[in-house]
Motif scaffolding. Structure first.
Motif, PDB file in Angstrom:
ATOM      1  N   GLY A   1      -6.245   0.236   5.742  1.00  0.00           N
ATOM      2  CA  GLY A   1      -7.632  -0.074   5.443  1.00  0.00           C
ATOM      3  C   GLY A   1      -8.571   0.056   6.627  1.00  0.00           C
TER       4      GLY A   1
ATOM      5  N   SER B   1     -14.288  -0.877  11.235  1.00  0.00           N
ATOM      6  CA  SER B   1     -14.390  -1.399   9.872  1.00  0.00           C
ATOM      7  C   SER B   1     -13.018  -1.488   9.239  1.00  0.00           C
ATOM      8  CB  SER B   1     -15.300  -0.516   9.024  1.00  0.00           C
ATOM      9  OG  SER B   1     -14.731   0.765   8.859  1.00  0.00           O
TER      10      SER B   1
ATOM     11  N   SER C   1     -11.417  -2.045   5.135  1.00  0.00           N
ATOM     12  CA  SER C   1     -11.666  -2.172   3.696  1.00  0.00           C
ATOM     13  C   SER C   1     -10.361  -2.521   3.006  1.00  0.00           C
ATOM     14  CB  SER C   1     -12.203  -0.864   3.122  1.00  0.00           C
ATOM     15  OG  SER C   1     -13.479  -0.596   3.634  1.00  0.00           O
TER      16      SER C   1
ATOM     17  N   SER D   1     -14.684  -5.948   2.500  1.00  0.00           N
ATOM     18  CA  SER D   1     -14.885  -4.996   3.595  1.00  0.00           C
ATOM     19  C   SER D   1     -15.530  -5.728   4.753  1.00  0.00           C
ATOM     20  CB  SER D   1     -15.743  -3.801   3.154  1.00  0.00           C
ATOM     21  OG  SER D   1     -17.058  -4.194   2.857  1.00  0.00           O
TER      22      SER D   1
ATOM     23  N   ARG E   1     -17.310  -4.854   8.579  1.00  0.00           N
ATOM     24  CA  ARG E   1     -17.796  -3.873   9.548  1.00  0.00           C
ATOM     25  C   ARG E   1     -18.353  -4.639  10.738  1.00  0.00           C
ATOM     26  NH1 ARG E   1     -19.621  -1.795   4.778  1.00  0.00           N
ATOM     27  NH2 ARG E   1     -21.682  -2.657   5.005  1.00  0.00           N
TER      28      ARG E   1
END
Length: 182
Positions: free
Chosen positions: A27, A47, A49, A72, A74
């Motif tokens: 991810g 990041s 996810s 998510s 970031r």
């Protein structure tokens, strides 16, 4: 984090008491670089996810509400120093649901964290969905977390969300006030 985590550590910086590593996991869009030493760690921008997370595993109060959704995270370059954080991070929980209500999804939400040294400012906003959340607060090593959120339901789901709203905070008319640490 689910799945395998890969990391590499440069050996020469260790000789002078520094860390210089790269970490990659399932991810993670690109490897994340971590550098620093005693008193300061720098995390390069990146990041993550995760298509499905069960936040009930995080303990109380999450194990009661058992929220889930796509998560998510970031962040820009972050600096962690003794007693503080500098930088900016954004967390999004999309298509959130809870075991405590039949309404699915409850919505999608964004949490912003802006570190300013000894204090981090936090805010939450609703991106979409029948459960509306709007709030802000701060976190510091001395004061801990202080956060106030106002929750309300769209008219179409008001009746089905009333008991859930009563569970998560103090009712004030059509809105619910959620306070953490305040």
């Amino acid at each position: 984090m689910p799945g395998r985590i890969e990391w590499s550590l440069r050996q020469f910086p260790l000789l002078i008491g520094q860390v210089d590593a790269s970490i990659r996991g399932e991810g993670v869009a690109q490897p994340v670089r971590i550098q620093g030493g005693y008193g300061e760690i720098r995390v390069g921008g990146g990041s993550v996810s995760l298509p499905s997370v069960e936040l009930g595993r995080m303990g109380s109060p999450w194990n009661t509400l058992r929220p889930s959704g796509a998560l998510s995270l970031r962040w820009e370059n972050l600096t962690l120093k003794q007693g503080g954080l500098e930088g900016r991070a954004q967390i999004e929980l999309r298509d959130a649901s809870s075991a405590m209500t039949p309404v699915r999804p409850l919505g999608s939400y964004r949490v912003e964290v802006v570190g300013r040294g000894g204090q981090a400012d936090l805010s939450i906003e609703t991106l979409a969905g029948p459960l509306r959340l709007q709030g802000s607060g701060t976190f510091s090593s001395q004061g801990g977390l202080r956060f106030t959120t106002e929750a309300s339901a769209d008219a179409a789901e008001q009746a089905r969300l009333n008991s859930f709203l009563s569970l998560i905070g103090r009712r004030d008319g059509d809105r619910t006030i959620i306070k953490i640490g305040a």
